[in-house]
Design an enzyme around this catalytic site. Structure first.
Site: not given
Ligand code: HXC
Length: 261
Positions: A134, A68, A111, A114
């Protein structure tokens, strides 16, 4: 059948396969609300389209989906979520009747995981990393992650992944039975499977999916009664006659002929 406007997904129909590609690659296909709505609407459009038998969902760029959209979620409050009801769209995925095949690669997190778990078959590239990060954001999965993972691999094993937020490699996901198979060519594998399924009797596929989904929710006896109703229903289809007649005539069956007319 016309598709609603799309900003974050790409769709096409290839033969009897309805394809959906996630397309927010600069953000690893992070799922904002509009994107979830577009995915669901594309699935529903294909579900209603008689020319489509099976739906394929894949990522694009470096990943399937990193979950998400965290930027969007940062501003959320309990009240804004109660009013927006973001999970109503997710619930609509469970009501898709046709088989959905997910082909995943790169990150399949939160997400994104999911979303994959809401599909029916999952094929993954060997370098795919799954996980529920999360907990590291101070929250938890909200679109079925704790439920679907637990029902799939059992409570104790699921809790370890959910508590730690650790990344699961594709071979482990395969070993645990979370995905169907690791494959070096996800695109070719999902399309080959979709092609196979698109030649299967569409009503049988639909009612098999429905019965298998009931197995997750119902008691064995209730599930078996539901299964029996679906079984009876298939005897109203031309494909039942065709399938059985073809067997007796020692020839391959040709299904879905009525729908092609
Ligand atoms: C918003 C995101 C994102 C996310 C990546 N980006 N994941 N933006 N939400 N979930 C964006 C980054 O901010 C960044 O934007 C660009 O994508 C590239 O990501 P980087 O982090 O620079 O790349 P990298 O170092 O290769 O790392 C990749 C990654 C990391 C491991 C996937 O981005 C990451 O950990 N993302 C978050 C994963 C996460 O926590 N997901 C769960 C979310 S909560 P910019 O603008 O800086 O280029 C969830 C709850 C679900 O899903 C609930 C029900 C719907």
């Amino acid at each position: 059948m016309s598709m609603p406007t799309q900003q974050y997904v790409k769709t096409e129909t290839v033969g009897r396969i309805g394809r959906i590609r996630l397309d927010r690659t600069a953000r690893y296909n992070a799922l904002n609300r509009t994107m979830v709505r577009e995915i669901v609407e594309a699935m529903e459009t294909f579900d209603r389209d008689d020319r489509v038998t099976v739906i394929v969902l894949t990522g694009n760029g470096k990943s399937f989906s990193a979950g998400a959209d965290i930027e969007e979620m940062l501003e959320a409050t309990p009240i804004s979520m109660e009013l927006l009801d973001p999970f109503a769209d997710w619930d609509r995925i469970s009501r898709i009747k046709k088989p959905i095949i997910a082909g995943v690669h790169g990150f399949v997190l939160g997400g994104g995981f999911e979303l994959a778990l809401a599909c029916d078959l999952i094929y993954a590239d060997p370098a795919t990393q799954f996980g529920f990060p999360e907990v590291g954001l101070g929250v938890m999965p909200g679109a079925g992650g704790t439920q679907r993972l637990t029902k799939c691999i059992g409570r104790t094993r699921a809790l370890e992944w959910l508590f730690t937020g650790d990344r699961m490699q594709a071979d482990e996901a395969e070993r645990l039975g979370i995905i169907n198979r690791v494959t070096t060519d996800v695109e070719a594998t999902v399309l080959a499977m979709a092609e196979r399924l698109s030649n299967q009797p569409s009503m049988a596929l639909r009612l098999i999916k429905d019965a298998a989904n009931k197995a997750v929710d119902l008691s064995l006896q209730d599930g078996m009664e539901h299964e029996r109703r679906n079984f009876y229903l298939l005897f109203a289809t031309a494909d039942q006659t065709e399938g059985m007649q073809a067997f007796l005539e020692k020839r391959p069956p040709i299904f879905n002929q009525q729908e092609q007319e």
